[in-house]
Design a protein around this motif. Structure first.
Motif, PDB file in Angstrom:
ATOM      1  N   ALA A 105       8.439  17.418  -3.142  1.00  0.00           N
ATOM      2  CA  ALA A 105       8.204  16.272  -4.025  1.00  0.00           C
ATOM      3  C   ALA A 105       9.541  15.639  -4.411  1.00  0.00           C
ATOM      4  N   ASN A 106       9.739  14.423  -3.966  1.00  0.00           N
ATOM      5  CA  ASN A 106      10.939  13.670  -4.335  1.00  0.00           C
ATOM      6  C   ASN A 106      10.543  12.616  -5.366  1.00  0.00           C
ATOM      7  N   VAL A 107      11.138  12.687  -6.545  1.00  0.00           N
ATOM      8  CA  VAL A 107      10.806  11.795  -7.648  1.00  0.00           C
ATOM      9  C   VAL A 107      11.964  10.836  -7.875  1.00  0.00           C
ATOM     10  N   ARG A 108      11.681   9.541  -7.808  1.00  0.00           N
ATOM     11  CA  ARG A 108      12.717   8.526  -7.983  1.00  0.00           C
ATOM     12  C   ARG A 108      12.270   7.499  -9.026  1.00  0.00           C
ATOM     13  N   PRO A 109      12.689   7.645 -10.266  1.00  0.00           N
ATOM     14  CA  PRO A 109      12.336   6.651 -11.289  1.00  0.00           C
ATOM     15  C   PRO A 109      13.017   5.310 -11.003  1.00  0.00           C
ATOM     16  N   VAL A 110      12.332   4.245 -11.312  1.00  0.00           N
ATOM     17  CA  VAL A 110      12.920   2.900 -11.279  1.00  0.00           C
ATOM     18  C   VAL A 110      13.082   2.476 -12.732  1.00  0.00           C
ATOM     19  N   GLN A 111      14.329   2.469 -13.203  1.00  0.00           N
ATOM     20  CA  GLN A 111      14.609   2.244 -14.623  1.00  0.00           C
ATOM     21  C   GLN A 111      15.468   1.005 -14.810  1.00  0.00           C
ATOM     22  N   PHE A 112      15.058   0.166 -15.751  1.00  0.00           N
ATOM     23  CA  PHE A 112      15.785  -1.050 -16.088  1.00  0.00           C
ATOM     24  C   PHE A 112      16.576  -0.785 -17.368  1.00  0.00           C
ATOM     25  N   HIS A 113      17.897  -0.707 -17.237  1.00  0.00           N
ATOM     26  CA  HIS A 113      18.752  -0.321 -18.355  1.00  0.00           C
ATOM     27  C   HIS A 113      19.151  -1.544 -19.182  1.00  0.00           C
ATOM     28  N   PRO A 114      19.244  -1.382 -20.495  1.00  0.00           N
ATOM     29  CA  PRO A 114      19.678  -2.494 -21.344  1.00  0.00           C
ATOM     30  C   PRO A 114      21.104  -2.925 -20.993  1.00  0.00           C
ATOM     31  N   GLY A 115      21.320  -4.205 -21.010  1.00  0.00           N
ATOM     32  CA  GLY A 115      22.655  -4.723 -20.703  1.00  0.00           C
ATOM     33  C   GLY A 115      22.937  -4.897 -19.229  1.00  0.00           C
ATOM     34  N   VAL A 116      22.000  -4.465 -18.371  1.00  0.00           N
ATOM     35  CA  VAL A 116      22.182  -4.588 -16.926  1.00  0.00           C
ATOM     36  C   VAL A 116      21.370  -5.783 -16.437  1.00  0.00           C
ATOM     37  N   LEU A 117      22.033  -6.709 -15.759  1.00  0.00           N
ATOM     38  CA  LEU A 117      21.378  -7.910 -15.262  1.00  0.00           C
ATOM     39  C   LEU A 117      20.578  -7.583 -14.009  1.00  0.00           C
ATOM     40  N   SER A 118      19.287  -7.837 -14.061  1.00  0.00           N
ATOM     41  CA  SER A 118      18.431  -7.617 -12.905  1.00  0.00           C
ATOM     42  C   SER A 118      18.276  -8.915 -12.124  1.00  0.00           C
ATOM     43  N   TRP A 130       8.625   2.143 -13.541  1.00  0.00           N
ATOM     44  CA  TRP A 130       7.709   2.855 -12.664  1.00  0.00           C
ATOM     45  C   TRP A 130       8.456   3.966 -11.925  1.00  0.00           C
ATOM     46  N   VAL A 131       7.692   4.819 -11.277  1.00  0.00           N
ATOM     47  CA  VAL A 131       8.238   5.976 -10.575  1.00  0.00           C
ATOM     48  C   VAL A 131       7.707   5.981  -9.155  1.00  0.00           C
ATOM     49  N   VAL A 132       8.606   6.186  -8.206  1.00  0.00           N
ATOM     50  CA  VAL A 132       8.204   6.361  -6.813  1.00  0.00           C
ATOM     51  C   VAL A 132       8.185   7.862  -6.517  1.00  0.00           C
ATOM     52  N   VAL A 133       7.046   8.347  -6.073  1.00  0.00           N
ATOM     53  CA  VAL A 133       6.898   9.747  -5.674  1.00  0.00           C
ATOM     54  C   VAL A 133       6.841   9.784  -4.150  1.00  0.00           C
ATOM     55  N   ARG A 134       7.788  10.475  -3.583  1.00  0.00           N
ATOM     56  CA  ARG A 134       7.977  10.475  -2.127  1.00  0.00           C
ATOM     57  C   ARG A 134       7.610  11.838  -1.540  1.00  0.00           C
ATOM     58  N   GLU A 135       6.757  11.818  -0.523  1.00  0.00           N
ATOM     59  CA  GLU A 135       6.500  13.054   0.206  1.00  0.00           C
ATOM     60  C   GLU A 135       7.780  13.414   0.946  1.00  0.00           C
ATOM     61  N   ASN A 136       8.285  14.606   0.706  1.00  0.00           N
ATOM     62  CA  ASN A 136       9.667  14.912   1.046  1.00  0.00           C
ATOM     63  C   ASN A 136       9.805  15.996   2.113  1.00  0.00           C
ATOM     64  N   SER A 137       8.693  16.385   2.746  1.00  0.00           N
ATOM     65  CA  SER A 137       8.790  17.526   3.658  1.00  0.00           C
ATOM     66  C   SER A 137       8.333  17.228   5.078  1.00  0.00           C
ATOM     67  N   GLU A 138       7.599  16.128   5.274  1.00  0.00           N
ATOM     68  CA  GLU A 138       7.081  15.872   6.615  1.00  0.00           C
ATOM     69  C   GLU A 138       7.097  14.369   6.889  1.00  0.00           C
ATOM     70  N   GLY A 139       5.984  13.789   7.307  1.00  0.00           N
ATOM     71  CA  GLY A 139       5.949  12.356   7.577  1.00  0.00           C
ATOM     72  C   GLY A 139       6.897  11.946   8.686  1.00  0.00           C
ATOM     73  N   GLU A 140       7.591  10.833   8.448  1.00  0.00           N
ATOM     74  CA  GLU A 140       8.468  10.256   9.471  1.00  0.00           C
ATOM     75  C   GLU A 140       9.790  11.005   9.612  1.00  0.00           C
ATOM     76  N   SER A 269      17.378  10.904  -8.782  1.00  0.00           N
ATOM     77  CA  SER A 269      16.264  11.493  -8.050  1.00  0.00           C
ATOM     78  C   SER A 269      16.234  12.993  -8.232  1.00  0.00           C
ATOM     79  N   ALA A 270      15.037  13.534  -8.004  1.00  0.00           N
ATOM     80  CA  ALA A 270      14.826  14.980  -8.042  1.00  0.00           C
ATOM     81  C   ALA A 270      14.095  15.385  -6.771  1.00  0.00           C
ATOM     82  N   ASN A 271      14.612  16.397  -6.081  1.00  0.00           N
ATOM     83  CA  ASN A 271      13.932  16.995  -4.939  1.00  0.00           C
ATOM     84  C   ASN A 271      13.350  18.318  -5.423  1.00  0.00           C
TER      85      ASN A 271
END
Length: 357
Positions: A105-118, A130-140, A269-271
């Motif tokens: 399980a690979n966890v990658r938060p998408v965080q918008f920080h104060p003071g950072v121009l998006s 939001w958070v992207v959860v990535r299958e981290n052991s197989e797939g492509e 990220s967290a693996n």
């Protein structure tokens, strides 16, 4: 009562990995010292990476996984250097650890920080998270396939790269995503697929998702093709909470999310091996950045955010929240590196985070 001591393996690896791991360790050590005896950290640093490869012909020792097995967590920097082919450095170290320890399980938060121009205009008027959860052991990225027929002469070689999708792999990452969604303000899981064109593995993914979603009637769910999801990240990000996707799709989409938040330098990220049979690994996702390595201007925010994820995994949610608040306060105070349009150095940003702990 003696503090609980966590044994952490630090693997800075290549390029700016050394600078950002040092920043994260500085923050974590300060936090441990100020924890009132709640916890302590004991570090062991490993010099594995491209320099190690130049000396030994390997990115890490043959018994590297055995050396890491008994640590509570792994804190990783970045891998890659011009002197070593990228596929050699990646498969020789980071992927060797992720796959060897079944960090599925690979966890990658998408965080918008104060003071950072998006670059996303919607971020100016909408709270996005939001958070992207990535299958981290197989797939492509299963590594299945090969290159053949080179004996036919130039221009005739054939390469086969196979994707692997198993019911077990699909189901466990989807249940992980639904369990995570239950803890969020907006309990929703969106599955990303390409089953209209990839009629075997991705159709299996869709079928498993529908079956798993039925077990979570309290969580909203929907499905989206990966190309449409790339557009949705830009046009309707407020609809997103937890996004679950295959190894390749989630890798690409999470980078897009971090770019929309301002920079890949923000991405943590967290693996994870959720069963905790093996240690989990925490890392920023910005890469080794050879062009700025050693200049002292690397963005440490992703690495420090990854340190917060590590604290949460170790059962220290309050210290993890302190780190997150300090990061937000630092960016709001204008401590921004060059990739975010600022002039602050790695050490200056780290010092500002420390000031706000």
């Amino acid at each position: 009562m003696a503090p609980r001591t966590f044994h952490i393996a630090a693997i800075p690896a290549d390029g700016v990995g050394h600078e950002v791991v040092d920043a994260g360790r500085t923050v974590l050590d300060a936090l441990a010292s100020d924890s009132g005896g709640e916890f302590a950290l004991e570090w062991t640093e490993f010099d594995w990476g491209s320099d190690y490869y130049s000396r030994t012909g390997r990115m890490m020792p043959e018994d590297g996984l055995e050396q890491l097995q008994d640590f509570d967590a792994l804190y990783f920097g970045a891998v890659g250097w011009p002197s070593v082919p990228d596929h050699t450095s990646l498969w020789g170290l980071r992927l060797a650890i992720c796959q060897g320890f079944d960090q599925w399980a690979n966890v990658r938060p998408v965080q918008f920080h104060p003071g950072v121009l998006s670059p996303l205009r919607k971020a100016d008027q909408t709270d996005l998270d939001w958070v992207v959860v990535r299958e981290n052991s197989e797939g492509e990225y299963s590594g299945l396939g090969g290159r053949n027929l080179s004996g036919r002469g130039p221009g005739n070689e054939v390469a086969v790269q196979s994707s692997l999708f198993t019911e077990k792999g699909c189901e466990r990452i989807m249940r992980f995503a639904f369990d995570l969604a239950r803890k969020r303000d907006h309990p929703k899981v969106t599955s990303v697929t390409k089953s209209n064109a990839q009629q075997h593995g991705m159709v299996l993914w869709d079928e498993v998702f529908e079956r798993v979603a039925a077990d979570y009637p309290d969580v909203d769910s929907d499905r989206c093709l990966v190309d449409a999801m790339a557009a949705r990240f830009v046009l309707h990000p407020e609809d997103l909470s937890v996004v679950v996707a295959s190894n390749l799709h989630a890798d690409i989409l999470s980078d897009l999310g971090s770019a929309l938040a301002g920079s890949l330098g923000l991405a943590s990220s967290a693996n994870l091996n959720p069963e905790r049979r093996t240690p989990s690994m925490f890392e920023p996702v910005h890469g080794s950045a050879p062009d700025i390595a050693g200049h002292g201007i690397a963005n440490p925010i992703g690495a420090i955010g990854s340190a917060a994820l590590m604290l949460s995994h170790l059962g220290l949610p309050a210290p993890a929240a302190r780190v997150e608040r300090a990061l937000g306060a630092a960016t709001a105070a204008g401590a921004l590196p060059p990739d975010l349009g600022g002039t602050a150095t790695t050490k200056q940003i780290t010092a500002t985070v420390l000031d706000h702990l």
